[in-house]
Design an enzyme around this catalytic site. Sequence first.
Site, PDB file in Angstrom:
ATOM      1  N   LYS A 128      -0.463  -5.660   0.334  1.00  0.00           N
ATOM      2  CA  LYS A 128       0.542  -5.683   1.192  1.00  0.00           C
ATOM      3  C   LYS A 128       0.627  -4.389   1.900  1.00  0.00           C
ATOM      4  CE  LYS A 128       4.666  -3.482   0.357  1.00  0.00           C
ATOM      5  NZ  LYS A 128       4.370  -2.423   0.782  1.00  0.00           N
ATOM      6  N   ALA A 135       0.650   5.585  -1.568  1.00  0.00           N
ATOM      7  CA  ALA A 135       0.252   4.955  -0.184  1.00  0.00           C
ATOM      8  C   ALA A 135       0.524   3.698   0.561  1.00  0.00           C
ATOM      9  CB  ALA A 135      -1.440   4.709  -0.325  1.00  0.00           C
ATOM     10  N   GLY A 136       2.398   3.199  -0.578  1.00  0.00           N
ATOM     11  CA  GLY A 136       3.370   2.744   0.740  1.00  0.00           C
ATOM     12  C   GLY A 136       2.030   1.280   0.830  1.00  0.00           C
ATOM     13  N   THR A 196       0.968  -4.454  -7.099  1.00  0.00           N
ATOM     14  CA  THR A 196      -0.012  -5.586  -7.311  1.00  0.00           C
ATOM     15  C   THR A 196      -1.681  -5.885  -8.715  1.00  0.00           C
ATOM     16  OG1 THR A 196      -1.627  -6.688  -6.122  1.00  0.00           O
ATOM     17  CG2 THR A 196      -2.100  -4.825  -5.705  1.00  0.00           C
ATOM     18  N   ASP A 252       8.557  -4.910  -5.946  1.00  0.00           N
ATOM     19  CA  ASP A 252       7.329  -5.686  -5.032  1.00  0.00           C
ATOM     20  C   ASP A 252       6.674  -6.171  -5.322  1.00  0.00           C
ATOM     21  OD1 ASP A 252       8.088  -4.147  -2.575  1.00  0.00           O
ATOM     22  OD2 ASP A 252       6.771  -2.848  -2.734  1.00  0.00           O
TER      23      ASP A 252
END
Length: 313
Positions: free
Chosen positions: A11, A102-103, A109, A141
Amino acid sequence: MYSYSLSAPAKINLHLEIIGDRPDGYHQLVMIMQSIDLADEIQIRANGIDQIRLSCQNPQVPLDETNLAYRAAVLMQEQFPQQAANYGGIDINITKNIPIAAGLAGGSTNAAAVLVGINLMWELGLTLPELQELGATIGSDIPFCISGGTAIATGRGEEIEPLPDLDSLWVILAKYEHLSVSTPWAYQTYRQNFGESYISDHEGIQSRTHQVHSGDLVKAIMNKNNQQIGQLLYNDLEKVVLPEFPQVAELIATFKESGGLGTLMSGSGPTVFCLCEHKTEALEITQKIRSAIVNPNLNLWIAKMCNHGIMNN
Ligand code: C5P
């Protein structure tokens, strides 16, 4: 079936705003999240022995309980001991394509894919909201990663409201190979520097959240106004990450000089992304970046937005 293969998209954040503190120690956020088709592949298999075994082709990925995918499997075993006893342990293989720390929610995920996969493999019949509720207990997330697409995320980031799909845009991603940013560090530093301006009352938090819901970026997404979307990209965490990592600040400045609809750091960074309407433009900008920053450690990817989260292949 005793094995499943799932695709787990990364994302980016089109908007990340820190509103205040929460009693649970996390931050109250308003984010606009977008899935992209840069994805890891996750295979899960019932192994018939009482063990969770994780494997990955990338040696930098931890294979123990510090990995969110591992924790997702433990969570399912704890929640559904009967099925765990019937099927035995789980082998999880991760083919890593998403850069780490990495953000881009790479770990989240993967965990989302493990939850979706075990739900299928053990024939649990859990609904999407039920899986998201479980996922939220191990990472903020994960609920978004399960459903994916374009969405507003509020609360800790775990409350998801879908927005109309925005899957037509191209996304250039850029990250220095050995650079990673700790998410807890980014949020803690933000609190130290900007905590005094936090909104602390419940009504104030609700009102700011509502403003973003009915704000210009959401309108631009509804209207598919790509120019405006590019101009309205916003991330509060840039305020702490860019001064600490001048390379990332320089990368953003170089993207901004090179064209595209808009450039932003994703999540807590250090990945930078640039939105483009067409693939040819994305390729041209990528070339410009390579000429302007001659550094073999700078990795670039061209991806596309996508309208889904975890997919059963
Ligand atoms: O939920 P997750 O484990 O992904 O969060 C990683 C870290 O990011 C947390 O430990 C916390 O330091 C910070 N965070 C936060 N507020 C949020 C989400 C994350 O402070 N809403």
